[in-house]
Design a protein around this motif. Structure first.
Motif, PDB file in Angstrom:
ATOM      1  N   GLU A  65      -8.585  -3.244  -5.167  1.00 52.47           N
ATOM      2  CA  GLU A  65      -7.613  -3.166  -4.073  1.00 52.47           C
ATOM      3  C   GLU A  65      -8.291  -3.042  -2.714  1.00 52.47           C
ATOM      4  N   ARG A  66      -9.356  -2.271  -2.635  1.00 51.32           N
ATOM      5  CA  ARG A  66     -10.104  -2.143  -1.376  1.00 51.32           C
ATOM      6  C   ARG A  66     -10.701  -3.496  -0.974  1.00 51.32           C
ATOM      7  N   SER A  67     -11.309  -4.183  -1.932  1.00 49.90           N
ATOM      8  CA  SER A  67     -11.951  -5.466  -1.654  1.00 49.90           C
ATOM      9  C   SER A  67     -10.944  -6.543  -1.283  1.00 49.90           C
ATOM     10  N   LEU A  68      -9.861  -6.618  -2.033  1.00 46.85           N
ATOM     11  CA  LEU A  68      -8.858  -7.642  -1.740  1.00 46.85           C
ATOM     12  C   LEU A  68      -8.137  -7.377  -0.424  1.00 46.85           C
ATOM     13  N   LYS A  69      -7.915  -6.123  -0.090  1.00 42.78           N
ATOM     14  CA  LYS A  69      -7.254  -5.809   1.176  1.00 42.78           C
ATOM     15  C   LYS A  69      -8.102  -6.320   2.339  1.00 42.78           C
ATOM     16  N   ARG A  70      -9.413  -6.108   2.259  1.00 44.45           N
ATOM     17  CA  ARG A  70     -10.305  -6.578   3.322  1.00 44.45           C
ATOM     18  C   ARG A  70     -10.421  -8.096   3.320  1.00 44.45           C
ATOM     19  N   ALA A  73      -6.088  -9.524   2.908  1.00 39.18           N
ATOM     20  CA  ALA A  73      -5.009  -8.772   3.557  1.00 39.18           C
ATOM     21  C   ALA A  73      -3.678  -8.967   2.821  1.00 39.18           C
ATOM     22  N   TYR A  74      -3.701  -8.698   1.512  1.00 38.77           N
ATOM     23  CA  TYR A  74      -2.487  -8.879   0.711  1.00 38.77           C
ATOM     24  C   TYR A  74      -1.388  -7.932   1.171  1.00 38.77           C
ATOM     25  N   GLU A  75      -0.149  -8.337   0.870  1.00 34.51           N
ATOM     26  CA  GLU A  75       1.006  -7.484   1.145  1.00 34.51           C
ATOM     27  C   GLU A  75       1.409  -6.699  -0.101  1.00 34.51           C
ATOM     28  N   ARG A  76       1.167  -7.272  -1.247  1.00 31.74           N
ATOM     29  CA  ARG A  76       1.392  -6.631  -2.550  1.00 31.74           C
ATOM     30  C   ARG A  76       0.292  -7.141  -3.475  1.00 31.74           C
ATOM     31  N   VAL A  93      -5.067 -10.383 -11.891  1.00 34.07           N
ATOM     32  CA  VAL A  93      -4.819  -9.649 -10.651  1.00 34.07           C
ATOM     33  C   VAL A  93      -4.496 -10.681  -9.575  1.00 34.07           C
ATOM     34  N   ILE A  94      -3.268 -10.632  -9.103  1.00 37.75           N
ATOM     35  CA  ILE A  94      -2.785 -11.648  -8.173  1.00 37.75           C
ATOM     36  C   ILE A  94      -2.400 -10.975  -6.854  1.00 37.75           C
ATOM     37  N   PRO A  95      -3.213 -11.172  -5.803  1.00 38.08           N
ATOM     38  CA  PRO A  95      -2.807 -10.663  -4.497  1.00 38.08           C
ATOM     39  C   PRO A  95      -1.639 -11.499  -3.978  1.00 38.08           C
ATOM     40  N   ARG A  96      -0.658 -10.834  -3.358  1.00 39.40           N
ATOM     41  CA  ARG A  96       0.557 -11.516  -2.919  1.00 39.40           C
ATOM     42  C   ARG A  96       0.685 -11.432  -1.408  1.00 39.40           C
ATOM     43  N   TYR A  97       1.180 -12.506  -0.820  1.00 44.71           N
ATOM     44  CA  TYR A  97       1.341 -12.556   0.625  1.00 44.71           C
ATOM     45  C   TYR A  97       2.407 -13.578   0.986  1.00 44.71           C
ATOM     46  N   SER A  98       3.035 -13.349   2.133  1.00 42.90           N
ATOM     47  CA  SER A  98       4.149 -14.200   2.553  1.00 42.90           C
ATOM     48  C   SER A  98       3.711 -15.401   3.380  1.00 42.90           C
ATOM     49  N   LYS A  99       2.511 -15.345   3.948  1.00 50.03           N
ATOM     50  CA  LYS A  99       2.049 -16.432   4.819  1.00 50.03           C
ATOM     51  C   LYS A  99       0.796 -17.093   4.250  1.00 50.03           C
ATOM     52  N   LEU A 100       0.623 -18.342   4.567  1.00 52.32           N
ATOM     53  CA  LEU A 100      -0.516 -19.158   4.141  1.00 52.32           C
ATOM     54  C   LEU A 100      -1.844 -18.445   4.398  1.00 52.32           C
ATOM     55  N   ARG A 101      -2.777 -18.578   3.460  1.00 46.12           N
ATOM     56  CA  ARG A 101      -4.154 -18.121   3.647  1.00 46.12           C
ATOM     57  C   ARG A 101      -5.059 -19.340   3.535  1.00 46.12           C
ATOM     58  N   GLN A 102      -6.154 -19.329   4.276  1.00 46.38           N
ATOM     59  CA  GLN A 102      -7.127 -20.418   4.226  1.00 46.38           C
ATOM     60  C   GLN A 102      -8.506 -19.846   3.949  1.00 46.38           C
TER      61      GLN A 102
END
Length: 142
Positions: A65-70, A73-76, A93-102
């Motif tokens: 969670e620490r690594s993925l947040k950095r 920047a997942y929301e869930r 383990v699937i990081p979730r987010y509402s906006k596109l990531r590149q």
């Protein structure tokens, strides 16, 4: 390592190894930063893991969670224990987010947001991309 761990690309996808667990980059990225948390045991039932594995799992989750947040920047974050095709104990383990990531010229959309993750929609990484993403985790996220 058990067959499930090998199927997810070990050792090329290895991010962290603990006594009872490995954290692997998921070659098919459902969302950017998708990982696999896999027990090193041959157990095919979560409850069959030794009690020490459950204690150590907290350390693995904290790192994830620490690594993925950095990194993304997942929301869930979703932990999916499916074990239908690959029987040894593991979580997707699937990081979730509402906006596109590149990343590295690739676009990653969370096509299931805000509902369950869409496992059928993923970006399959080639060997070079896997190496680059593993290296990024190694050099930037500890």
């Amino acid at each position: 390592m058990n067959p499930t761990i090998k199927k997810f690309g070990y050792p090329a996808t290895l991010l962290r190894e603990l006594e009872h667990w490995v954290i692997l980059l998921r070659p098919a990225q459902v969302t950017l930063g998708s990982l696999v948390l896999a027990a090193k045991s041959d157990a095919i039932a979560y409850g069959a893991l030794p009690s020490e594995a459950f204690v150590e799992q907290a350390e693995a989750i904290a790192w994830i969670e620490r690594s993925l947040k950095r990194f993304v920047a997942y929301e869930r974050v979703n932990y999916l224990m499916l074990m239908m095709v690959d029987p040894q104990v593991h979580f997707h383990v699937i990081p979730r987010y509402s906006k596109l990531r590149q990343w590295n010229g690739l676009e990653f959309r969370d096509t299931g947001w805000p509902g369950p993750p869409n496992l059928a929609s993923s970006v399959s990484l080639n060997e070079e991309q896997i190496r680059a993403l593993v290296m990024e985790f190694d050099t930037n996220l500890d």
